[in-house]
Motif scaffolding. Structure first.
Motif, PDB file in Angstrom:
ATOM      1  N   VAL A  69      13.594 -10.393 -32.361  1.00 63.61           N
ATOM      2  CA  VAL A  69      13.135  -9.014 -32.511  1.00 63.61           C
ATOM      3  C   VAL A  69      11.815  -8.981 -33.276  1.00 63.61           C
ATOM      4  O   VAL A  69      10.859  -8.315 -32.855  1.00 63.61           O
ATOM      5  CB  VAL A  69      14.206  -8.146 -33.217  1.00 63.61           C
ATOM      6  N   VAL A  70      11.739  -9.708 -34.370  1.00 64.37           N
ATOM      7  CA  VAL A  70      10.502  -9.746 -35.167  1.00 64.37           C
ATOM      8  C   VAL A  70       9.350 -10.313 -34.333  1.00 64.37           C
ATOM      9  O   VAL A  70       8.234  -9.787 -34.359  1.00 64.37           O
ATOM     10  CB  VAL A  70      10.708 -10.562 -36.462  1.00 64.37           C
ATOM     11  N   ALA A  71       9.620 -11.359 -33.573  1.00 65.48           N
ATOM     12  CA  ALA A  71       8.578 -11.967 -32.739  1.00 65.48           C
ATOM     13  C   ALA A  71       8.086 -10.998 -31.665  1.00 65.48           C
ATOM     14  O   ALA A  71       6.873 -10.906 -31.416  1.00 65.48           O
ATOM     15  CB  ALA A  71       9.100 -13.247 -32.097  1.00 65.48           C
ATOM     16  N   GLN A  72       8.984 -10.254 -31.056  1.00 71.00           N
ATOM     17  CA  GLN A  72       8.581  -9.319 -30.004  1.00 71.00           C
ATOM     18  C   GLN A  72       7.809  -8.133 -30.579  1.00 71.00           C
ATOM     19  O   GLN A  72       6.839  -7.673 -29.972  1.00 71.00           O
ATOM     20  CB  GLN A  72       9.805  -8.834 -29.218  1.00 71.00           C
ATOM     21  N   VAL A  73       8.217  -7.635 -31.725  1.00 74.96           N
ATOM     22  CA  VAL A  73       7.470  -6.551 -32.371  1.00 74.96           C
ATOM     23  C   VAL A  73       6.067  -7.042 -32.723  1.00 74.96           C
ATOM     24  O   VAL A  73       5.072  -6.368 -32.452  1.00 74.96           O
ATOM     25  CB  VAL A  73       8.211  -6.030 -33.629  1.00 74.96           C
ATOM     26  N   THR A  74       5.987  -8.235 -33.291  1.00 75.51           N
ATOM     27  CA  THR A  74       4.698  -8.810 -33.655  1.00 75.51           C
ATOM     28  C   THR A  74       3.808  -8.977 -32.431  1.00 75.51           C
ATOM     29  O   THR A  74       2.629  -8.587 -32.447  1.00 75.51           O
ATOM     30  CB  THR A  74       4.888 -10.170 -34.354  1.00 75.51           C
TER      31      THR A  74
END
Length: 90
Positions: free
Chosen positions: A28-33
């Motif tokens: 999730v963090v990677a996709q938001v970034t």
């Protein structure tokens, strides 16, 4: 709350292994970034919106000696809380 605490809480609430919760949180963090790097916005209904706001170049002051300095243009990550989150924390 730290990232590791979040992972443990997600694992407990979803009744999954810590390693699975870690993979999900990191994804999730990677996709938001990645979306923000590309200039997009991420909206999580009821939670809020992550977006990128450009900042123009400007002149600032060095607080140690008062000398003017040029501050370059940059992009800034922003978060605008959704109504449900606003209501929950008030």
């Amino acid at each position: 709350m730290t990232k590791s605490e979040l992972i443990k809480m997600v694992a407990a609430q979803a009744d999954v292994a810590d390693s699975t919760a870690k993979a999900v949180v990191e994804a999730v963090v990677a996709q938001v970034t990645e979306t923000l790097v590309q200039g997009g916005a991420v909206t999580l209904a009821g939670f809020g919106t992550f977006s990128v706001k450009p900042r123009t170049a400007r002149i600032g002051r060095n607080p140690q000696n008062g000398q003017e300095i040029q501050i370059p243009a940059s992009n800034r990550a922003m978060f605008k809380p959704g109504k449900a989150l606003k209501d929950a924390i008030q």
